[in-house]
Motif scaffolding. Structure first.
Motif, PDB file in Angstrom:
ATOM      1  N   GLY A  99       0.834  -1.192   0.000  1.00  0.00           N
ATOM      2  CA  GLY A  99       0.000   0.000   0.000  1.00  0.00           C
ATOM      3  C   GLY A  99       0.863   1.233   0.000  1.00  0.00           C
ATOM      4  O   GLY A  99       0.605   2.178  -0.704  1.00  0.00           O
ATOM      5  N   GLY A 100       1.934   1.131   0.820  1.00  0.00           N
ATOM      6  CA  GLY A 100       3.112   1.981   0.709  1.00  0.00           C
ATOM      7  C   GLY A 100       2.925   3.462   0.535  1.00  0.00           C
ATOM      8  O   GLY A 100       3.708   4.088  -0.142  1.00  0.00           O
ATOM      9  N   TYR A 101       1.883   4.081   1.111  1.00  0.00           N
ATOM     10  CA  TYR A 101       1.777   5.502   0.802  1.00  0.00           C
ATOM     11  C   TYR A 101       2.898   6.277   1.441  1.00  0.00           C
ATOM     12  O   TYR A 101       3.258   7.326   0.947  1.00  0.00           O
ATOM     13  CB  TYR A 101       0.425   6.110   1.185  1.00  0.00           C
ATOM     14  CG  TYR A 101      -0.460   5.310   2.065  1.00  0.00           C
ATOM     15  CD1 TYR A 101      -1.382   4.442   1.510  1.00  0.00           C
ATOM     16  CD2 TYR A 101      -0.400   5.427   3.443  1.00  0.00           C
ATOM     17  CE1 TYR A 101      -2.224   3.702   2.317  1.00  0.00           C
ATOM     18  CE2 TYR A 101      -1.242   4.697   4.244  1.00  0.00           C
ATOM     19  CZ  TYR A 101      -2.145   3.830   3.685  1.00  0.00           C
ATOM     20  OH  TYR A 101      -2.981   3.104   4.469  1.00  0.00           O
ATOM     21  N   GLU A 102       3.454   5.789   2.534  1.00  0.00           N
ATOM     22  CA  GLU A 102       4.611   6.472   3.064  1.00  0.00           C
ATOM     23  C   GLU A 102       5.845   5.655   2.729  1.00  0.00           C
ATOM     24  O   GLU A 102       6.144   4.667   3.399  1.00  0.00           O
ATOM     25  CB  GLU A 102       4.506   6.705   4.564  1.00  0.00           C
ATOM     26  CG  GLU A 102       5.607   7.605   5.070  1.00  0.00           C
ATOM     27  CD  GLU A 102       5.311   8.211   6.429  1.00  0.00           C
ATOM     28  OE1 GLU A 102       4.140   8.141   6.875  1.00  0.00           O
ATOM     29  OE2 GLU A 102       6.251   8.731   7.041  1.00  0.00           O
ATOM     30  N   GLN A 103       6.524   6.055   1.669  1.00  0.00           N
ATOM     31  CA  GLN A 103       7.760   5.414   1.279  1.00  0.00           C
ATOM     32  C   GLN A 103       8.915   6.224   1.850  1.00  0.00           C
ATOM     33  O   GLN A 103       8.933   7.447   1.768  1.00  0.00           O
ATOM     34  CB  GLN A 103       7.869   5.341  -0.248  1.00  0.00           C
ATOM     35  CG  GLN A 103       6.786   4.474  -0.879  1.00  0.00           C
ATOM     36  CD  GLN A 103       6.920   4.376  -2.388  1.00  0.00           C
ATOM     37  OE1 GLN A 103       7.965   4.674  -2.959  1.00  0.00           O
ATOM     38  NE2 GLN A 103       5.853   3.927  -3.025  1.00  0.00           N
ATOM     39  N   TYR A 104       9.859   5.527   2.421  1.00  0.00           N
ATOM     40  CA  TYR A 104      11.038   6.161   3.006  1.00  0.00           C
ATOM     41  C   TYR A 104      12.202   5.992   2.029  1.00  0.00           C
ATOM     42  O   TYR A 104      12.519   4.874   1.637  1.00  0.00           O
ATOM     43  CB  TYR A 104      11.380   5.519   4.349  1.00  0.00           C
ATOM     44  CG  TYR A 104      10.317   5.726   5.398  1.00  0.00           C
ATOM     45  CD1 TYR A 104       9.198   4.896   5.456  1.00  0.00           C
ATOM     46  CD2 TYR A 104      10.430   6.755   6.327  1.00  0.00           C
ATOM     47  CE1 TYR A 104       8.214   5.088   6.413  1.00  0.00           C
ATOM     48  CE2 TYR A 104       9.450   6.946   7.296  1.00  0.00           C
ATOM     49  CZ  TYR A 104       8.349   6.114   7.330  1.00  0.00           C
ATOM     50  OH  TYR A 104       7.374   6.313   8.282  1.00  0.00           O
ATOM     51  N   PHE A 105      12.824   7.109   1.689  1.00  0.00           N
ATOM     52  CA  PHE A 105      13.876   7.099   0.688  1.00  0.00           C
ATOM     53  C   PHE A 105      15.265   7.133   1.308  1.00  0.00           C
ATOM     54  O   PHE A 105      15.483   7.761   2.350  1.00  0.00           O
ATOM     55  CB  PHE A 105      13.742   8.317  -0.240  1.00  0.00           C
ATOM     56  CG  PHE A 105      12.638   8.184  -1.247  1.00  0.00           C
ATOM     57  CD1 PHE A 105      11.325   8.459  -0.907  1.00  0.00           C
ATOM     58  CD2 PHE A 105      12.917   7.782  -2.543  1.00  0.00           C
ATOM     59  CE1 PHE A 105      10.301   8.340  -1.833  1.00  0.00           C
ATOM     60  CE2 PHE A 105      11.901   7.663  -3.482  1.00  0.00           C
ATOM     61  CZ  PHE A 105      10.603   7.939  -3.122  1.00  0.00           C
ATOM     62  N   GLY A 106      16.197   6.466   0.637  1.00  0.00           N
ATOM     63  CA  GLY A 106      17.596   6.601   0.974  1.00  0.00           C
ATOM     64  C   GLY A 106      18.178   7.857   0.343  1.00  0.00           C
ATOM     65  O   GLY A 106      17.476   8.557  -0.397  1.00  0.00           O
ATOM     66  N   PRO A 107      19.455   8.144   0.589  1.00  0.00           N
ATOM     67  CA  PRO A 107      20.071   9.372   0.076  1.00  0.00           C
ATOM     68  C   PRO A 107      20.357   9.327  -1.419  1.00  0.00           C
ATOM     69  O   PRO A 107      20.592  10.358  -2.038  1.00  0.00           O
ATOM     70  CB  PRO A 107      21.367   9.481   0.865  1.00  0.00           C
ATOM     71  CG  PRO A 107      21.698   8.076   1.237  1.00  0.00           C
ATOM     72  CD  PRO A 107      20.372   7.386   1.450  1.00  0.00           C
ATOM     73  N   GLY A 108      20.348   8.120  -2.005  1.00  0.00           N
ATOM     74  CA  GLY A 108      20.582   7.999  -3.437  1.00  0.00           C
ATOM     75  C   GLY A 108      22.042   7.796  -3.806  1.00  0.00           C
ATOM     76  O   GLY A 108      22.949   8.078  -3.016  1.00  0.00           O
ATOM     77  N   THR A 109      22.225   7.280  -5.013  1.00  0.00           N
ATOM     78  CA  THR A 109      23.561   7.155  -5.614  1.00  0.00           C
ATOM     79  C   THR A 109      23.566   7.994  -6.876  1.00  0.00           C
ATOM     80  O   THR A 109      22.740   7.774  -7.768  1.00  0.00           O
ATOM     81  CB  THR A 109      23.890   5.694  -5.977  1.00  0.00           C
ATOM     82  OG1 THR A 109      23.916   4.898  -4.800  1.00  0.00           O
ATOM     83  CG2 THR A 109      25.239   5.618  -6.687  1.00  0.00           C
ATOM     84  N   ARG A 110      24.490   8.949  -6.936  1.00  0.00           N
ATOM     85  CA  ARG A 110      24.594   9.786  -8.144  1.00  0.00           C
ATOM     86  C   ARG A 110      25.554   9.114  -9.111  1.00  0.00           C
ATOM     87  O   ARG A 110      26.741   8.957  -8.810  1.00  0.00           O
ATOM     88  CB  ARG A 110      25.093  11.182  -7.808  1.00  0.00           C
ATOM     89  CG  ARG A 110      25.233  12.074  -9.050  1.00  0.00           C
ATOM     90  CD  ARG A 110      25.599  13.494  -8.686  1.00  0.00           C
ATOM     91  NE  ARG A 110      24.548  14.149  -7.931  1.00  0.00           N
ATOM     92  CZ  ARG A 110      23.453  14.693  -8.454  1.00  0.00           C
ATOM     93  NH1 ARG A 110      23.277  14.673  -9.777  1.00  0.00           N
ATOM     94  NH2 ARG A 110      22.568  15.280  -7.684  1.00  0.00           N
ATOM     95  N   LEU A 111      25.029   8.696 -10.264  1.00  0.00           N
ATOM     96  CA  LEU A 111      25.839   8.033 -11.287  1.00  0.00           C
ATOM     97  C   LEU A 111      26.119   9.002 -12.431  1.00  0.00           C
ATOM     98  O   LEU A 111      25.201   9.623 -12.964  1.00  0.00           O
ATOM     99  CB  LEU A 111      25.104   6.806 -11.842  1.00  0.00           C
ATOM    100  CG  LEU A 111      25.784   6.117 -13.038  1.00  0.00           C
ATOM    101  CD1 LEU A 111      27.093   5.477 -12.613  1.00  0.00           C
ATOM    102  CD2 LEU A 111      24.858   5.076 -13.670  1.00  0.00           C
ATOM    103  N   THR A 112      27.384   9.100 -12.788  1.00  0.00           N
ATOM    104  CA  THR A 112      27.787   9.883 -13.957  1.00  0.00           C
ATOM    105  C   THR A 112      28.446   8.930 -14.940  1.00  0.00           C
ATOM    106  O   THR A 112      29.422   8.254 -14.596  1.00  0.00           O
ATOM    107  CB  THR A 112      28.758  11.007 -13.590  1.00  0.00           C
ATOM    108  OG1 THR A 112      28.144  11.858 -12.612  1.00  0.00           O
ATOM    109  CG2 THR A 112      29.132  11.826 -14.817  1.00  0.00           C
TER     110      THR A 112
END
Lengths: 114, 117
Positions: A99-112
């Motif tokens: 149902g996931g309406y509150e998804q918690y995000f990580g900081p991410g990986t920036r790919l170049t």
């Protein structure tokens, strides 16, 4: 409560090389998501796991992208071979249930990709 | 096919004034809407949400309004503070019979909010 962990935070590779990203979701969260966020756009869902099964991978470019979530906990996303247009931030998120309406995000990986 | 649109790339507001961020959607199967806030080098964090059965939801300085007939929602921040400066994303989730995975969020492009002291 520890948040969603991702590594590496930054990665620079040349086109045609391969790369892998790792995500460890919040403990107890059954649903895990990988998003791609290109500069100036909103996050786009690549793949959604419920435990270790795939729920939605309709927007995953399967000729070059793969993802797995063995044992239903952490997950890896791989790109092989990378293209210039894969340059983006790759975000992992988790939620308690689909149902996931509150998804918690990580900081991410920036790919170049150069 | 941009199902969720935030037509204002940026918004600049004076501290203490109201910030209004807008979002439009096209898919009538969306039944739950969320706003996320994102600081540089961090992932988005959940801010506030609204179900399609409501037209308003309030949480402190943040209020979200939903106009289903116009397929439009807005986020009001009052009073605005410099710490509110961030990118704000609108997102939408389909209903269980929406023809796609239930947890799938579709995001808008984001609006950069700058609150000046």
């Amino acid at each position: 409560e520890a948040g969603v962990a991702q590594s590496p935070r930054y990665k620079i590779i040349e086109k045609r090389q391969s790369v892998a990203f790792w995500c460890n979701p919040i403990s107890g969260h059954a649903t895990l998501y990988w998003y791609q966020q290109i500069l100036g756009q909103g996050p786009k869902l690549l793949i959604q796991f419920q435990n270790n099964g795939v729920v939605d991978d309709s927007q995953l470019p399967k000729d070059r992208f793969s993802a797995e979530r063995l044992k239903g906990v952490d997950s890896t996303l791989k790109i092989q071979p990378a293209k210039l247009e894969d340059s983006a931030v790759y975000l992992c998120a988790s939620s308690l249930s689909e149902g996931g309406y509150e998804q918690y995000f990580g900081p991410g990986t920036r790919l170049t990709v150069t | 096919d941009q199902q969720v649109k935030q037509n204002s790339p940026s918004l600049s507001v004076q501290e203490g004034r109201i910030s209004i961020l807008n979002c439009d959607y096209t898919n009538s199967m969306f039944d739950y809407f969320l706003w996320y806030k994102k600081y540089p080098a961090e992932g988005p964090t959940f801010l506030i949400s609204i179900s399609s059965i409501k037209d308003k939801n309030e949480d402190g300085r943040f209020t979200v309004f939903l106009n289903k007939s116009a397929k439009h929602l807005s986020l009001h921040i009052v009073p605005s503070q410099p710490g509110d400066s961030a990118v704000y994303f609108c997102a939408a989730r389909p209903s269980r019979d929406g023809g796609t995975s239930y947890g799938k969020l579709t995001f808008g492009q984001g609006t950069i909010l700058t609150v000046h002291p």
